[in-house]
Design a protein around this motif. Structure first.
Motif, PDB file in Angstrom:
ATOM      1  N   PRO A 628      83.342  52.700  19.280  1.00 40.39           N
ATOM      2  CA  PRO A 628      82.086  53.394  18.934  1.00 40.39           C
ATOM      3  C   PRO A 628      80.944  52.922  19.836  1.00 40.39           C
ATOM      4  CG  PRO A 628      82.515  51.636  17.366  1.00 40.39           C
ATOM      5  CD  PRO A 628      83.715  51.682  18.289  1.00 40.39           C
ATOM      6  N   ALA A 629      79.823  53.577  19.693  1.00 41.16           N
ATOM      7  CA  ALA A 629      78.647  53.233  20.495  1.00 41.16           C
ATOM      8  C   ALA A 629      78.102  51.868  20.098  1.00 41.16           C
ATOM      9  CB  ALA A 629      77.574  54.293  20.331  1.00 41.16           C
ATOM     10  N   SER A 630      77.677  51.104  21.084  1.00 43.51           N
ATOM     11  CA  SER A 630      77.031  49.816  20.819  1.00 43.51           C
ATOM     12  C   SER A 630      75.605  50.044  20.331  1.00 43.51           C
ATOM     13  CB  SER A 630      77.006  48.966  22.092  1.00 43.51           C
ATOM     14  OG  SER A 630      78.302  48.728  22.578  1.00 43.51           O
ATOM     15  N   PRO A 631      75.066  49.120  19.539  1.00 41.38           N
ATOM     16  CA  PRO A 631      73.645  49.245  19.160  1.00 41.38           C
ATOM     17  C   PRO A 631      72.782  49.253  20.414  1.00 41.38           C
ATOM     18  CG  PRO A 631      74.758  47.548  17.871  1.00 41.38           C
ATOM     19  CD  PRO A 631      75.711  47.933  18.955  1.00 41.38           C
ATOM     20  N   ILE A 632      71.743  50.034  20.396  1.00 42.29           N
ATOM     21  CA  ILE A 632      70.876  50.158  21.566  1.00 42.29           C
ATOM     22  C   ILE A 632      69.493  49.628  21.237  1.00 42.29           C
ATOM     23  CG2 ILE A 632      70.183  52.524  21.024  1.00 42.29           C
ATOM     24  CD1 ILE A 632      70.194  53.027  24.064  1.00 42.29           C
ATOM     25  N   TYR A 633      68.874  49.010  22.228  1.00 40.89           N
ATOM     26  CA  TYR A 633      67.549  48.416  22.059  1.00 40.89           C
ATOM     27  C   TYR A 633      66.665  48.820  23.230  1.00 40.89           C
ATOM     28  CZ  TYR A 633      70.057  45.441  18.750  1.00 40.89           C
ATOM     29  OH  TYR A 633      70.834  44.988  17.732  1.00 40.89           O
ATOM     30  N   ILE A 634      65.416  49.072  22.924  1.00 38.03           N
ATOM     31  CA  ILE A 634      64.415  49.224  23.983  1.00 38.03           C
ATOM     32  C   ILE A 634      63.970  47.820  24.362  1.00 38.03           C
ATOM     33  CG2 ILE A 634      62.146  50.144  24.572  1.00 38.03           C
ATOM     34  CD1 ILE A 634      62.641  52.376  22.536  1.00 38.03           C
ATOM     35  N   THR A 635      64.218  47.426  25.593  1.00 43.99           N
ATOM     36  CA  THR A 635      63.978  46.043  26.013  1.00 43.99           C
ATOM     37  C   THR A 635      62.628  45.840  26.667  1.00 43.99           C
ATOM     38  OG1 THR A 635      65.129  46.504  28.102  1.00 43.99           O
ATOM     39  CG2 THR A 635      66.436  45.604  26.299  1.00 43.99           C
ATOM     40  N   GLN A 664      45.152  56.468  29.948  1.00 52.13           N
ATOM     41  CA  GLN A 664      46.335  55.600  29.947  1.00 52.13           C
ATOM     42  C   GLN A 664      47.554  56.458  29.596  1.00 52.13           C
ATOM     43  OE1 GLN A 664      45.027  52.769  27.015  1.00 52.13           O
ATOM     44  NE2 GLN A 664      44.127  51.423  28.531  1.00 52.13           N
ATOM     45  N   ASN A 665      47.837  57.394  30.471  1.00 47.48           N
ATOM     46  CA  ASN A 665      48.832  58.433  30.163  1.00 47.48           C
ATOM     47  C   ASN A 665      50.108  58.272  30.967  1.00 47.48           C
ATOM     48  OD1 ASN A 665      47.666  59.046  32.611  1.00 47.48           O
ATOM     49  ND2 ASN A 665      47.397  61.221  32.182  1.00 47.48           N
ATOM     50  N   GLN A 666      50.504  57.045  31.236  1.00 46.98           N
ATOM     51  CA  GLN A 666      51.765  56.771  31.910  1.00 46.98           C
ATOM     52  C   GLN A 666      52.542  55.736  31.097  1.00 46.98           C
ATOM     53  OE1 GLN A 666      51.296  55.751  36.049  1.00 46.98           O
ATOM     54  NE2 GLN A 666      49.659  57.236  36.351  1.00 46.98           N
ATOM     55  N   ALA A 667      53.863  55.891  31.083  1.00 46.41           N
ATOM     56  CA  ALA A 667      54.702  54.961  30.312  1.00 46.41           C
ATOM     57  C   ALA A 667      56.035  54.799  31.022  1.00 46.41           C
ATOM     58  CB  ALA A 667      54.903  55.461  28.888  1.00 46.41           C
ATOM     59  N   GLU A 668      56.549  53.575  31.012  1.00 45.10           N
ATOM     60  CA  GLU A 668      57.864  53.275  31.586  1.00 45.10           C
ATOM     61  C   GLU A 668      58.674  52.509  30.553  1.00 45.10           C
ATOM     62  OE1 GLU A 668      59.924  50.879  35.351  1.00 45.10           O
ATOM     63  OE2 GLU A 668      57.754  51.096  35.218  1.00 45.10           O
ATOM     64  N   PHE A 669      59.923  52.948  30.339  1.00 45.82           N
ATOM     65  CA  PHE A 669      60.771  52.342  29.326  1.00 45.82           C
ATOM     66  C   PHE A 669      62.049  51.807  29.967  1.00 45.82           C
ATOM     67  CE2 PHE A 669      58.376  55.813  27.390  1.00 45.82           C
ATOM     68  CZ  PHE A 669      57.798  55.191  26.300  1.00 45.82           C
ATOM     69  N   GLU A 670      62.468  50.623  29.504  1.00 43.85           N
ATOM     70  CA  GLU A 670      63.771  50.077  29.854  1.00 43.85           C
ATOM     71  C   GLU A 670      64.546  49.865  28.565  1.00 43.85           C
ATOM     72  OE1 GLU A 670      63.705  46.656  32.327  1.00 43.85           O
ATOM     73  OE2 GLU A 670      62.436  47.567  33.866  1.00 43.85           O
ATOM     74  N   PHE A 671      65.839  50.118  28.612  1.00 46.16           N
ATOM     75  CA  PHE A 671      66.644  50.027  27.405  1.00 46.16           C
ATOM     76  C   PHE A 671      68.052  49.595  27.789  1.00 46.16           C
ATOM     77  CE2 PHE A 671      65.719  54.313  28.891  1.00 46.16           C
ATOM     78  CZ  PHE A 671      66.946  54.739  29.342  1.00 46.16           C
ATOM     79  N   SER A 672      68.767  49.090  26.796  1.00 44.16           N
ATOM     80  CA  SER A 672      70.125  48.630  27.061  1.00 44.16           C
ATOM     81  C   SER A 672      70.896  48.532  25.758  1.00 44.16           C
ATOM     82  CB  SER A 672      70.104  47.268  27.761  1.00 44.16           C
ATOM     83  OG  SER A 672      71.418  46.867  28.098  1.00 44.16           O
ATOM     84  N   ALA A 673      72.190  48.777  25.865  1.00 45.74           N
ATOM     85  CA  ALA A 673      73.124  48.561  24.759  1.00 45.74           C
ATOM     86  C   ALA A 673      73.991  47.368  25.135  1.00 45.74           C
ATOM     87  CB  ALA A 673      73.988  49.795  24.517  1.00 45.74           C
ATOM     88  N   PRO A 674      73.886  46.265  24.401  1.00 48.61           N
ATOM     89  CA  PRO A 674      74.622  45.061  24.791  1.00 48.61           C
ATOM     90  C   PRO A 674      76.120  45.178  24.556  1.00 48.61           C
ATOM     91  CG  PRO A 674      73.453  44.700  22.737  1.00 48.61           C
ATOM     92  CD  PRO A 674      73.034  46.049  23.231  1.00 48.61           C
ATOM     93  N   GLY A 675      76.760  45.976  25.406  1.00 46.62           N
ATOM     94  CA  GLY A 675      78.211  46.056  25.442  1.00 46.62           C
ATOM     95  C   GLY A 675      78.675  45.578  26.802  1.00 46.62           C
TER      96      GLY A 675
END
Length: 975
Positions: A628-635, A664-675
């Motif tokens: 199944p899918a690993s839990p995902i987190y916004i890092t 302030q209308n810009q955003a950058e996201f990093e995310f990862s599923a620790p698998g």
């Protein structure tokens, strides 16, 4: 190819025996990959699944995407990490060799040096959830309510490195080479004295409750059975462990994995002892960063992590992939084909000749028949037949332990690529020139199939299938008329089925358990052919578009669960039955195993044997397709607001909604599923709710996304990952909003509405005032015409009647006519004043001064009085309203009339100017003067005062008898 059936042939030594080298696939991580430092001391996985690596030069968090590093530069108290422990509330305690312990929470340093002056070597969590801290020269401590408490103990200044639980006791090892058994109150129960040259560092208890001790002189085992109140010291190592690699090297760490294999990290390699007692040592030559092992760790996915002085390594164990190589042959030349002889022995084809492999002792037996340079085997033949490039068919003779001629004479000259034998002993061989049939001691070419044949298959219905190099696929029905089986008594009918295939270059054929025929092509993947009731074929194709790794299929096989395995030039694909079709699963891509596969032999218990270019490969299929899918987190979240810290401002607050300003209308996201089975094959999909496009993105191995020029509004960024079971996991989200600019807020709109309403109302009032003013002007004109012109005309009418009555008296009539002339002139002047006052062209002070000059000239030209008029420069171009201009003119005329009638002045000075926003009129004369305070029945001065006060102005009269007079009038200019 696949050998159907097991041939009972007992094989011993035919030539020389060689030990097999087993290869494992290690994934390494070093400073070049982002690790804070190569010398790894500790490995730990937190409750979310992230891997933490403690090194000599700092701490790293690995999320499957990148390393996040912590050092003294960004907040750690000391760089040398001893151990890590996570409390139930998610706090990560990081003990450092400098005598401090820091706390990380939400991936940020929450408390620095929470424990001071205590060097914690290791944290240990007991079964009853006590957290024991083993210290350097500080004895034992406990963590209670976030505090480090030191209980009473016999040796309060002792150095401890490791401990385990033994029922209701603790077995603890220290730096003095002594093992001590303490009760739960830390009271000494017993101890084991080691020789002085043995120092224990790591203690381990396996699933059989055996106690192991790693020392600087190898691995030891301890018996904790009591005799005379003293535990027995060391006992002999069990058979599989009694090996040189575990006797003389420093044993730093040990663990037992989920399937019972033992892994021992030593100063000279990683030792694996499997469940069957086999052992092997892995070093830097086998892919490890270093042969010296510092620590071992098994994560939640059963991956083995290895810490060394030169970096970190990972071994995926869920799907066991073992590569067996014979150093002299397989490692360099690979295996061309594979066939089972019995339960434990396989026959492999290599360029120098065939080899036998025994799965029990992991040994190769090399067979060197001089006449066989390249060998293949005849499928369905009993006993197993081999064919070579000298066109001979041979078999292995167990009595003489050599290859012997089986069929003589040789068939027609040709290079045989494949061969099958039916139940009647007829051999069909595929060659470059076509099909050769061997029957009844004769061999001949069959001219009905004159193509280069690459693969032959006899199906369950006794049809012969022939795949060609580039001429397509043929199904052959043959009939043997009698037992002599010569060329005149075997008839063939050939059916060309090439039109069913997307590619005519056939490289392999296979019949599955349901009787379907699979054809593997060179350029267009694989095709499944299924017989219908009307003897037509249903076709189903699988290629790159359906998810295959490669369109070049080299071998096809089927396991006991009905899954189809495809070997290609890139690796292995697994086709999993789903309804009437199959789901394509990239086994090699997920398991990071890539090679050119030539043969696949499925066994029981999810085991598969492969003949590959890198050697003989055994795979224990971990059925990764069910993962199944690993839990995902916004890092990480980066906003234009540089003061925003995702870990402190968002995670620590429990996910408080973030508000940004409109710019302030810009955003950058990093995310990862620790698998960590294969980080590069985890697919992510994201969307931004509140934006124009709220559809999920196409799944990809992409761990960051940026948005720019976001419009004001409320947003929710969501990201999710899919498991290898193709089901999506729960998404992680980040909620934020962008405030609109003030000119797009409700209160600004309200103000604008109020302002517009006020302006409309003001304009309405202005129009009303204008209409009223216009009406006043009309009324005034009417009044002036009535009062001045009307009264004058009445007087003229009366004087006309009087003059008519006195025509007989010329002097009296002339007097009346003169009065009529004066009244007409007065009326003309009054009418001229009325016309002048309503003409907007006369609004400027310059035009007003012209009018004033003309009036003064008319008044004083026939008198000795001189009048001087002056317009100051600051009044040039200034305008007055009609009403105000009229009143100023009347004030001026009234003043000059008074001077004319009463002052007897020689000189009059008139000055018109602007002072700020006020018009100023000053009239001076050198006449007789008068007393402004004296009571008089005249209305002249009263009228002046009334007209000036009407405009909130000031009237100043300065005069004395015999000194002339000075009249100064100041009026604010009306808008």
């Amino acid at each position: 190819m696949k050998w159907r059936g097991i041939i009972a042939v007992f094989l011993f030594h035919a030539a020389s025996l060689q030990l097999t080298a087993q290869k494992l696939i290690f994934k390494t991580y070093t400073e070049e990959d982002g690790l804070v430092s190569n010398p790894v001391r500790r490995i730990f996985q937190d409750s979310r699944g992230f891997i933490w690596i403690g090194t000599w030069q700092g701490l790293s968090k690995y999320d499957g995407h990148k390393f996040t590093n912590y050092t003294t530069v960004n907040g750690l108290s000391d760089n040398m990490i001893n151990d890590l422990y996570e409390s139930p509330d998610g706090k990560l305690y990081v003990s450092e060799n400098g005598g401090t312990t820091d706390i990380l929470q939400h991936d940020a340093i929450a408390k620095k040096a929470v424990f001071k002056n205590v060097i914690v070597n290791q944290f240990f969590l007991t079964q009853n959830n006590r957290v024991i801290a083993l210290t350097d020269t500080g004895g034992l401590h406990e963590i209670k309510n976030g505090n480090l408490v030191k209980p009473l103990q016999l040796l309060p200044h002792y150095t401890y490195h490791d401990l385990i639980e033994l029922n209701d006791s603790l077995l603890i090892g220290g730096s003095e080479g002594t093992l001590r058994i303490l009760n739960r109150q830390f009271e000494l129960f017993a101890e084991i004295k080691q020789p002085k040259e043995l120092l224990n560092f790591k203690i381990y208890k396996d699933s059989k409750n055996r106690v192991w001790v790693g020392t600087n002189n190898g691995l030891k085992i301890v018996s904790v059975l009591q005799k005379n109140n003293q535990p027995v010291s060391f006992t002999l190592l069990p058979g599989p462990f009694n090996i040189p690699a575990l006797k003389n090297n420093y044993a730093a760490h040990m663990l037992e994995d989920s399937v019972g294999n033992f892994w021992i990290g030593t100063s000279n390699g990683l030792v694996k002892i499997d469940t069957e007692g086999g052992w092997q040592v892995f070093s830097d030559k086998n892919g490890l960063p270093s042969s010296k092992i510092n620590c071992l760790y098994q994560d939640k996915e059963n991956n083995i992590w290895i810490g060394t002085p030169l970096g970190l390594a990972k071994l995926v164990t869920k799907t066991a992939i073992r590569i067996y190589t014979n150093k002299d042959v397989l490692y360099s030349k690979g295996a061309g084909f594979l066939a089972p002889l019995n339960k434990n022995i396989f026959l492999l084809g290599t360029n120098p000749g065939p080899q036998l492999y025994n799965t029990r002792n992991n040994r190769f037996t090399t067979i060197w028949p001089q006449k066989i340079v390249y060998a293949g085997f005849v499928e369905n033949s009993r006993p197993l037949l081999l064919f070579s490039n000298d066109n001979r068919f041979d078999k292995y003779d167990t009595a003489t332990r050599r290859m012997v001629d089986y069929i003589l004479p040789a068939p027609p000259s040709a290079i045989v690529h494949c061969a099958v034998m039916d139940a009647n002993g007829i051999i069909f061989s595929g060659t470059q020139k076509g099909l050769i049939i061997r029957s009844g001691g004769k061999s001949w070419y069959e001219n009905k199939l004159p193509h280069r044949i690459t693969f032959l298959l006899l199906d369950k219905k006794n049809y012969l299938w022939a795949g060609t190099w580039n001429n397509g696929l043929f199904r052959i029905h043959y009939i043997c008329t009698d037992n002599k089986s010569d060329s005149n008594r075997i008839s063939l009918s050939v059916q060309d089925l090439s039109y069913l295939l997307p590619d005519k270059s056939i490289r392999c054929l296979f019949e599955d358990s349901k009787g379907n025929i699979w054809a593997g092509t060179r350029h267009q993947g694989i095709v499944q052919l299924t017989d219908k009731n009307n003897k037509q074929q249903a076709v189903q194709t699988f290629d790159l578009r359906h998810g295959l790794m490669s369109n070049w299929a080299r071998v096809i096989s089927e396991d006991a669960k009905g899954c189809i395995w495809i070997g290609s030039n890139l690796g292995i694909d697994k086709l999993i039955p789903e309804g009437n079709s199959f789901r394509v699963f990239n086994f090699s891509r997920v398991n990071n195993y890539f090679d050119e596969i030539n043969a696949i032999i499925p066994e029981h218990n999810n085991s598969l044997w492969l003949a590959a270019n890198n050697g003989l490969v055994n795979i224990i299929d971990g059925e990764m397709e069910k993962t199944p899918a690993s839990p995902i987190y916004i890092t990480s979240v980066k906003l234009v607001d540089t003061s925003f810290d995702y870990n402190k401002n968002y995670l620590a607050s429990g996910g408080t909604k973030v508000e940004l300003k409109y710019y302030q209308n810009q955003a950058e996201f990093e995310f990862s599923a620790p698998g960590f089975i294969n980080e590069k094959q985890i697919l992510y999909s994201y969307r931004l709710l509140g934006s124009g496009d709220t559809a999920w993105s196409k799944p990809a191995n992409l761990q960051n996304v940026s948005y720019a020029s976001l419009q004001p509004g409320s947003y929710s960024f969501e990201v999710r990952t899919t498991g290898w079971n193709l089901e999506w996991g729960a998404p992680a989200n980040f909620v934020f909003s962008i405030r609109p600019p003030y000119w797009r807020t409700w209160w600004f709109y309200s103000l604008i509405g109020i302002a517009i309403t006020a302006l409309v109302y003001a304009f309405y009032r202005y129009r009303i005032r204008q209409l009223l003013n216009l009406q006043k002007v009309r009324n005034r004109i009417a009044s002036d015409l009535h009062d001045d012109i009307g009264s004058t005309l009445t007087n003229i009418s009366i004087l006309s009647e009087l003059s008519n009555k006195n025509l007989h008296q010329p002097q009296q009539a002339k007097k009346y006519l003169q009065r009529i002339t004066e009244e007409v002139n007065a009326s003309g002047q009054a009418l001229d004043d009325i016309i002048w006052s309503v003409n907007s062209n006369n609004d400027t002070l310059e035009e007003m001064l012209v009018r004033m000059r003309r009036f003064a000239a008319e008044l004083f030209d026939h008198t000795p009085t001189k009048c001087y008029l002056e317009l100051q420069p600051d009044a040039v171009g200034k305008k007055l309203k009609m009403e105000q201009r009229r009143d100023v003119n009347l004030v001026y005329k009234e003043s000059l009339n008074n001077i004319y009638k009463h002052a007897a002045a020689q000189t009059v000075w008139v000055e018109l100017s602007m002072t700020g926003h006020s018009v100023k009129l000053r009239i001076r004369d050198d006449g007789k003067g008068f007393n402004p305070e004296a009571t008089t029945h005249r209305n002249g001065l009263k009228n002046l005062k009334i007209r000036v006060e009407k405009w909130k102005g000031k009237l100043i009269i300065t005069s004395r008898p015999g000194k002339g007079s000075d009249i100064e009038i100041t009026m604010p200019v009306a808008n």
